[in-house]
Design an enzyme around this catalytic site. Structure first.
Site, mmCIF file in Angstrom:
data_model
loop_
_atom_site.group_PDB
_atom_site.id
_atom_site.type_symbol
_atom_site.label_atom_id
_atom_site.label_comp_id
_atom_site.label_asym_id
_atom_site.label_seq_id
_atom_site.Cartn_x
_atom_site.Cartn_y
_atom_site.Cartn_z
ATOM 1 N N PRO A 45 18.510 -30.507 73.405
ATOM 2 C CA PRO A 45 16.670 -30.272 74.123
ATOM 3 C C PRO A 45 15.920 -28.925 74.700
ATOM 4 O O PRO A 45 17.304 -27.995 75.102
ATOM 5 C CB PRO A 45 17.538 -30.985 75.171
ATOM 6 C CG PRO A 45 18.384 -31.384 75.588
ATOM 7 C CD PRO A 45 19.564 -31.094 73.926
ATOM 8 N N ASP A 46 15.035 -28.842 74.507
ATOM 9 C CA ASP A 46 14.764 -27.850 74.894
ATOM 10 C C ASP A 46 14.624 -27.494 77.087
ATOM 11 O O ASP A 46 15.535 -28.392 76.841
ATOM 12 C CB ASP A 46 12.958 -27.760 74.598
ATOM 13 C CG ASP A 46 12.104 -28.217 75.315
ATOM 14 O OD1 ASP A 46 12.433 -29.558 75.679
ATOM 15 O OD2 ASP A 46 11.065 -28.650 74.229
ATOM 16 N N PHE A 47 14.076 -26.173 77.563
ATOM 17 C CA PHE A 47 14.165 -26.465 78.431
ATOM 18 C C PHE A 47 12.679 -26.567 79.191
ATOM 19 O O PHE A 47 13.077 -27.229 80.324
ATOM 20 C CB PHE A 47 14.033 -24.577 79.383
ATOM 21 C CG PHE A 47 14.973 -24.149 79.214
ATOM 22 C CD1 PHE A 47 16.395 -25.041 79.074
ATOM 23 C CD2 PHE A 47 14.903 -22.731 79.067
ATOM 24 C CE1 PHE A 47 17.434 -23.532 78.273
ATOM 25 C CE2 PHE A 47 15.892 -21.564 79.632
ATOM 26 C CZ PHE A 47 17.200 -22.558 79.580
ATOM 27 N N ARG A 48 11.467 -26.776 78.167
ATOM 28 C CA ARG A 48 10.597 -27.200 79.693
ATOM 29 C C ARG A 48 9.950 -28.553 79.443
ATOM 30 O O ARG A 48 8.874 -28.634 79.237
ATOM 31 C CB ARG A 48 9.780 -25.892 79.484
ATOM 32 C CG ARG A 48 9.924 -24.841 80.502
ATOM 33 C CD ARG A 48 9.355 -23.659 80.553
ATOM 34 N NE ARG A 48 10.114 -22.766 81.453
ATOM 35 C CZ ARG A 48 11.301 -21.875 80.625
ATOM 36 N NH1 ARG A 48 11.595 -22.068 79.586
ATOM 37 N NH2 ARG A 48 11.062 -20.856 80.981
ATOM 38 N N ASN A 119 16.208 -18.284 70.467
ATOM 39 C CA ASN A 119 17.613 -19.721 71.047
ATOM 40 C C ASN A 119 18.687 -18.755 70.726
ATOM 41 O O ASN A 119 19.193 -17.814 70.625
ATOM 42 C CB ASN A 119 17.509 -20.868 69.377
ATOM 43 C CG ASN A 119 15.961 -20.836 70.267
ATOM 44 O OD1 ASN A 119 15.590 -21.350 71.109
ATOM 45 N ND2 ASN A 119 15.403 -21.486 69.033
ATOM 46 N N ASP A 121 21.567 -21.290 69.559
ATOM 47 C CA ASP A 121 22.307 -22.385 69.434
ATOM 48 C C ASP A 121 22.802 -21.836 67.753
ATOM 49 O O ASP A 121 23.232 -22.660 67.369
ATOM 50 C CB ASP A 121 21.125 -24.059 69.115
ATOM 51 C CG ASP A 121 19.961 -23.198 67.536
ATOM 52 O OD1 ASP A 121 20.185 -21.768 67.657
ATOM 53 O OD2 ASP A 121 18.935 -23.921 68.538
ATOM 54 N N HIS A 138 18.621 -13.491 73.170
ATOM 55 C CA HIS A 138 18.811 -13.835 74.821
ATOM 56 C C HIS A 138 20.182 -13.969 74.676
ATOM 57 O O HIS A 138 20.990 -14.943 74.950
ATOM 58 C CB HIS A 138 17.841 -15.238 75.234
ATOM 59 C CG HIS A 138 16.905 -14.854 75.427
ATOM 60 N ND1 HIS A 138 16.207 -16.126 75.637
ATOM 61 C CD2 HIS A 138 16.508 -13.535 75.693
ATOM 62 C CE1 HIS A 138 14.810 -15.621 76.467
ATOM 63 N NE2 HIS A 138 14.873 -13.984 76.309
HETATM 64 P P1 CNA Z 1 10.971 -23.970 76.332
HETATM 65 O O1 CNA Z 1 10.237 -23.252 77.529
HETATM 66 O O2 CNA Z 1 11.545 -25.263 77.184
HETATM 67 O O3 CNA Z 1 9.419 -24.696 75.476
HETATM 68 C C1 CNA Z 1 9.612 -24.947 74.550
HETATM 69 C C2 CNA Z 1 8.439 -25.166 73.973
HETATM 70 O O4 CNA Z 1 8.282 -26.154 72.525
HETATM 71 C C3 CNA Z 1 7.527 -25.735 74.035
HETATM 72 O O5 CNA Z 1 6.161 -25.631 74.363
HETATM 73 C C4 CNA Z 1 7.152 -26.948 73.364
HETATM 74 O O6 CNA Z 1 5.727 -27.642 73.519
HETATM 75 C C5 CNA Z 1 7.720 -27.038 72.364
HETATM 76 N N1 CNA Z 1 8.613 -27.991 71.457
HETATM 77 C C6 CNA Z 1 9.496 -28.616 71.643
HETATM 78 N N2 CNA Z 1 9.836 -29.651 70.550
HETATM 79 C C7 CNA Z 1 8.811 -29.179 69.669
HETATM 80 C C8 CNA Z 1 8.695 -29.622 68.546
HETATM 81 N N3 CNA Z 1 9.189 -30.311 67.975
HETATM 82 N N4 CNA Z 1 7.681 -28.786 67.879
HETATM 83 C C9 CNA Z 1 6.564 -27.922 67.885
HETATM 84 N N5 CNA Z 1 6.829 -27.650 69.329
HETATM 85 C C10 CNA Z 1 8.141 -27.975 70.320
HETATM 86 O O7 CNA Z 1 11.761 -23.132 75.494
HETATM 87 P P2 CNA Z 1 11.483 -21.423 75.622
HETATM 88 O O8 CNA Z 1 12.039 -21.136 74.041
HETATM 89 O O9 CNA Z 1 10.075 -20.984 75.291
HETATM 90 O O10 CNA Z 1 12.263 -21.162 75.850
HETATM 91 C C11 CNA Z 1 12.780 -20.193 75.642
HETATM 92 C C12 CNA Z 1 14.601 -20.133 77.221
HETATM 93 C C13 CNA Z 1 14.993 -21.570 76.324
HETATM 94 C C14 CNA Z 1 14.589 -19.216 75.989
HETATM 95 O O11 CNA Z 1 15.880 -18.130 76.561
HETATM 96 C C15 CNA Z 1 16.018 -19.789 75.805
HETATM 97 O O12 CNA Z 1 17.881 -19.866 75.158
HETATM 98 C C16 CNA Z 1 16.345 -21.378 75.687
HETATM 99 N N6 CNA Z 1 16.403 -22.396 75.081
HETATM 100 C C17 CNA Z 1 17.050 -22.259 74.086
HETATM 101 C C18 CNA Z 1 17.994 -23.747 73.305
HETATM 102 C C19 CNA Z 1 18.956 -23.598 71.382
HETATM 103 O O13 CNA Z 1 18.588 -22.200 71.265
HETATM 104 N N7 CNA Z 1 17.812 -24.599 71.035
HETATM 105 C C20 CNA Z 1 17.974 -24.888 73.832
HETATM 106 C C21 CNA Z 1 17.717 -24.284 75.774
HETATM 107 C C22 CNA Z 1 16.331 -23.865 76.002
#
Ligand code: CNA
Length: 280
Positions: A45-48, A119, A121, A138
């Site tokens: 899952p993402d954050f937002r 990321n 991960d 990060h």
């Molecule tokens: P965020 O703030 O959660 O934003 C994610 C963005 O991606 C949003 O604009 C969504 O609309 C968009 N999105 C989600 N799924 C898709 C998709 N399938 N295709 C296209 N767009 C999509 O995350 P950010 O990375 O911008 O925020 C920064 C944080 C989140 C960092 O510090 C990370 O470390 C942190 N994070 C990382 C992970 C990971 O490593 N996978 C997971 C969750 C959070």
């Protein structure tokens, strides 16, 4: 987006025009900037994202506010919520997406100058992007250390603790400080690599931005470093930052894997991309 503004470098604001630009041979250096959105299709899952993002699902952890789980001063007093999440997010369980594979393909074609990722991960490395082309802005789960004496903690023991939902502590009997993966928490500085390599963004002939809300600074200011007149392409569910405001910005709104596949097809790389992805 002001559609009346004519692009200067691209023939039009489309992925096909981006593919033509790459095929013309004018593109020697591509910078890629990514966030959690490139890994959501892998099951992380993402954050937002509303409903599915981590912040929307943290209620069970009883945090004062969602960001606290990644806040260094909160962690010092209460590391448990972070370790609940760490167990869910720990690398090894997840498989790179088409978007990760596409970045590896750019590297294979000697077009990737630098990947800046937020990321943690490690999926870029798993997809085969060479380590010296990745800036983990990060940090990552790849290493961990004591937050007090900073001594590294062994990976095998870390895995044991994570799997058993135990909070690891420094092995030094005098110290016994909390151990934390080398991911950057709110309140911590970014790795030196980030400031050292950020100027590369201004040298890119083409910048691809994928799956980020561009809300976490200083990472979010990277797209502003791109030289004017050099195309920027956004692959994201929503429009973010200032993307779309420059004449050669292209918006590929929707799932990033779909946008990436479309670009790969226009480049005639679709089969190669699929093969690479299947074999990572
Ligand atoms: P965020 O703030 O959660 O934003 C994610 C963005 O991606 C949003 O604009 C969504 O609309 C968009 N999105 C989600 N799924 C898709 C998709 N399938 N295709 C296209 N767009 C999509 O995350 P950010 O990375 O911008 O925020 C920064 C944080 C989140 C960092 O510090 C990370 O470390 C942190 N994070 C990382 C992970 C990971 O490593 N996978 C997971 C969750 C959070």
């Amino acid at each position: 987006v002001d559609e009346s503004v004519q692009p200067q470098v691209l023939t039009e604001r489309s992925l096909e025009a981006v593919a033509d630009y790459i095929k013309s041979g004018q593109v020697k250096r591509i910078c890629v900037m990514t966030g959690a959105g490139i890994s959501t299709a892998a099951g992380i899952p993402d954050f937002r994202s509303p409903g599915t993002g981590l912040y929307a699902n943290l209620k069970r952890l009883n945090l004062p506010h969602a960001e606290a789980v990644f806040d260094i001063s909160y962690f010092r007093n209460n590391p448990d919520p972070f370790y609940v999440l760490a167990q869910e997010l720990y690398p090894g369980k997840f498989y790179p997406t088409i978007s990760h594979a596409f970045i590896a393909l750019l590297a294979r074609k000697n077009l990737l100058d630098m990947l800046f990722t937020q990321n943690i991960d490690c999926l870029e490395r798993r997809a085969g992007v060479p380590a010296d082309r990745i800036v983990e802005a990060h940090g990552s789960f790849a290493t961990q250390r004591c937050i007090d004496c900073k001594v590294e903690f062994p990976e095998d023991k870390m895995l044991e603790h994570i799997q058993a939902s135990r909070v690891p502590r420094c092995e030094d009997r005098e110290c016994r400080g909390l151990v934390k993966p080398d991911i950057v928490f709110f309140g911590e500085p970014l790795p030196r690599d980030f400031s050292a390599k950020s100027p590369r963004a201004s040298m890119a002939d083409l910048t691809l931005i994928l799956g980020t809300s561009l809300t976490v600074f200083p990472f979010a200011s990277l797209p502003e470093l791109v030289t004017r007149g050099k195309p920027r392409v956004l692959f994201n569910m929503e429009r973010v930052g200032s993307l779309g405001s420059r004449p050669d910005d292209v918006l590929a709104l929707g799932q990033c894997d779909e946008g990436v596949r479309k670009l790969a097809k226009a480049l005639g790389w679709d089969e190669e991309l699929d093969t690479l992805w299947r074999n990572v």
